[in-house]
Design a protein around this motif. Structure first.
Motif, PDB file in Angstrom:
ATOM      1  N   PHE A  69      -7.162 -40.053   2.136  1.00 48.21           N
ATOM      2  CA  PHE A  69      -7.251 -38.682   1.654  1.00 48.21           C
ATOM      3  C   PHE A  69      -6.153 -37.807   2.266  1.00 48.21           C
ATOM      4  O   PHE A  69      -6.401 -36.886   3.034  1.00 48.21           O
ATOM      5  N   SER A  73      -8.375 -37.993   6.534  1.00 50.34           N
ATOM      6  CA  SER A  73      -9.581 -38.754   6.864  1.00 50.34           C
ATOM      7  C   SER A  73      -9.228 -39.963   7.716  1.00 50.34           C
ATOM      8  O   SER A  73      -8.191 -40.597   7.511  1.00 50.34           O
ATOM      9  N   THR A  92     -13.855 -36.916   7.898  1.00 46.24           N
ATOM     10  CA  THR A  92     -12.880 -35.905   7.485  1.00 46.24           C
ATOM     11  C   THR A  92     -13.208 -34.589   8.151  1.00 46.24           C
ATOM     12  O   THR A  92     -14.343 -34.098   8.056  1.00 46.24           O
ATOM     13  N   LEU A  94     -13.372 -31.010   8.069  1.00 45.40           N
ATOM     14  CA  LEU A  94     -13.383 -30.032   6.980  1.00 45.40           C
ATOM     15  C   LEU A  94     -12.578 -28.785   7.310  1.00 45.40           C
ATOM     16  O   LEU A  94     -12.085 -28.101   6.404  1.00 45.40           O
ATOM     17  N   CYS A  97      -9.010 -28.915   5.935  1.00 47.48           N
ATOM     18  CA  CYS A  97      -8.820 -29.082   4.493  1.00 47.48           C
ATOM     19  C   CYS A  97      -8.579 -27.738   3.808  1.00 47.48           C
ATOM     20  O   CYS A  97      -9.157 -26.717   4.197  1.00 47.48           O
ATOM     21  N   GLU A 101      -8.607 -29.217  -1.477  1.00 42.39           N
ATOM     22  CA  GLU A 101      -9.012 -30.496  -0.902  1.00 42.39           C
ATOM     23  C   GLU A 101     -10.524 -30.555  -0.703  1.00 42.39           C
ATOM     24  O   GLU A 101     -11.140 -31.615  -0.876  1.00 42.39           O
ATOM     25  N   GLN A 104     -11.975 -31.442  -3.945  1.00 39.95           N
ATOM     26  CA  GLN A 104     -11.799 -32.866  -4.207  1.00 39.95           C
ATOM     27  C   GLN A 104     -12.854 -33.687  -3.484  1.00 39.95           C
ATOM     28  O   GLN A 104     -13.436 -34.620  -4.049  1.00 39.95           O
ATOM     29  N   LEU A 105     -13.099 -33.333  -2.223  1.00 38.32           N
ATOM     30  CA  LEU A 105     -14.110 -34.055  -1.447  1.00 38.32           C
ATOM     31  C   LEU A 105     -15.483 -33.909  -2.079  1.00 38.32           C
ATOM     32  O   LEU A 105     -16.244 -34.877  -2.196  1.00 38.32           O
ATOM     33  N   GLU A 108     -15.703 -36.045  -5.123  1.00 40.32           N
ATOM     34  CA  GLU A 108     -15.832 -37.470  -4.807  1.00 40.32           C
ATOM     35  C   GLU A 108     -17.259 -37.804  -4.389  1.00 40.32           C
ATOM     36  O   GLU A 108     -17.810 -38.837  -4.781  1.00 40.32           O
ATOM     37  N   HIS A 205     -11.393 -40.225  -5.530  1.00 42.52           N
ATOM     38  CA  HIS A 205     -10.742 -38.913  -5.576  1.00 42.52           C
ATOM     39  C   HIS A 205      -9.568 -38.906  -6.557  1.00 42.52           C
ATOM     40  O   HIS A 205      -9.035 -37.843  -6.876  1.00 42.52           O
TER      41      HIS A 205
END
Length: 241
Positions: A69, A73, A92, A94, A97, A101, A104-105, A108, A205
Motif C-alpha cells: 500500500f 503498510s 497501516t 492511519l 495516510c 488513501e 482506499q483502505l 479494501e 485496493h
C-alpha cells in the motif's frame, strides 16, 4: 520474500520440496476440472482465520515479510498465541495516510467482506490498535510468484507451473468480472501460494467498479493516479487512453 527460505520455516511446517515438480503434478488435476467446485465459499483448511480473536495482545510478531500500500503498510508473519496458528498481519499507520488513501483502505476492507471466492485473498478479521489498522489474512507460506521467480526460477518457470498459477488467477478474475469489478494490478507480487498449494489473487485496493448509477459501464475512463507504481501493470486498452 518466500517462506521457503524463511528462518521461521519450522513453525510454518512447509517442506522445502521441489516446488515446480509438485505443482506440475497437481496442475493437471486443476486444469482438467470444469470449475464447478468454485462456488462462493471461503478459505479451505489451514487458510481459514475466521475463528481468531481481534485482540492485538493475542499475536506475537515473528518476522517482517515486506511492505505494501504505497509503502505505508508493513506486512509481518505473526503467531496467534491462543491457537498457535500462523497468520499474516498488515499494519497501516492511519495517521500517515492521506484522505484519499484512507478511502482506499476503507474500500479494501469493505470489499474483503463483500467478496468470497477460494482464489481471492480477502480478510474477515480487521481491527484497530491505537492509530494502526490491523488486517489479518491467511499465511501464504510459499510467498508470491514474484518471490518464487527471483529465488527459485531465475531462468523462468515451466509452462505447467505457469498454467497452474494462471488458472487460479483467472478463476478469481472471472469472479470479479461477474461481480462488476476489474483488477488493475495483476502482477507477480499479487499472486500468492498458500501452504496447501492454493493460488490466491491479492491487491484488492487495485480493483475498480464498472457499475455506475446501477448500470454496467462498457469502458473505463479513469487512471489510477494515486499509485504510479501501477502504471506498468495496467491493461493496454486503459493505457491507450
Amino acid at each position: 520474500m518466500s517462506f521457503l527460505d524463511c528462518s521461521c520455516i519450522s513453525h510454518a511446517q512447509v517442506q522445502p520440496v521441489d516446488i515446480e515438480e509438485r505443482y506440475e503434478d497437481t496442475s493437471h488435476q486443476f486444469l482438467s476440472c470444469d470449475g464447478s467446485e468454485y462456488t462462493l465459499q471461503g478459505p479451505a483448511g489451514g487458510d481459514d482465520i475466521t475463528g481468531l480473536s481481534p485482540d492485538p495482545a493475542h499475536y506475537q510478531l515473528l518476522s517482517k515479510l515486506g511492505k505494501g500500500f504505497n509503502n505505508l503498510s508493513q506486512v509481518s508473519m505473526a503467531w496467534h498465541i491462543p491457537t498457535g496458528q500462523l497468520v499474516a498481519i498488515k499494519q497501516t499507520n492511519l495517521d500517515e495516510c492521506t484522505e484519499e488513501e484512507l478511502l482506499q483502505l476503507m474500500n479494501e476492507v469493505l470489499l474483503s467482506r463483500f467478496f468470497r471466492h477460494p482464489n481471492l485473498l480477502t480478510s474477515r478479521l480487521v481491527f484497530c490498535s491505537s492509530c494502526q489498522l490491523w488486517v489479518l489474512t491467511p499465511l501464504m507460506a510459499y510467498g508470491s510468484a514474484d518471490a518464487l521467480l527471483r529465488t527459485y526460477f531465475p531462468d523462468g518457470m515451466s509452462e505447467s507451473l505457469i498454467a497452474y498459477l494462471l488458472y487460479g488467477v483467472l478463476k478469481a478474475l472471472e469472479y470479479l468480472h461477474r461481480m462488476g469489478y476489474v483488477h488493475r494490478g495483476v502482477k507477480a507480487s499479487h499472486i500468492l501460494l498458500s501452504e496447501e498449494g492454493r493460488v490466491y489473487l491479492s491487491g484488492l485496493h487495485s480493483i475498480y467498479s464498472m457499475m455506475r448509477d446501477g448500470k454496467r459501464m462498457r469502458a473505463v475512463f479513469d487512471m489510477p493516479h494515486h499509485s504510479p507504481a501501477l502504471l506498468p501493470w495496467l491493461s493496454p486498452e486503459l493505457l491507450r487512453q
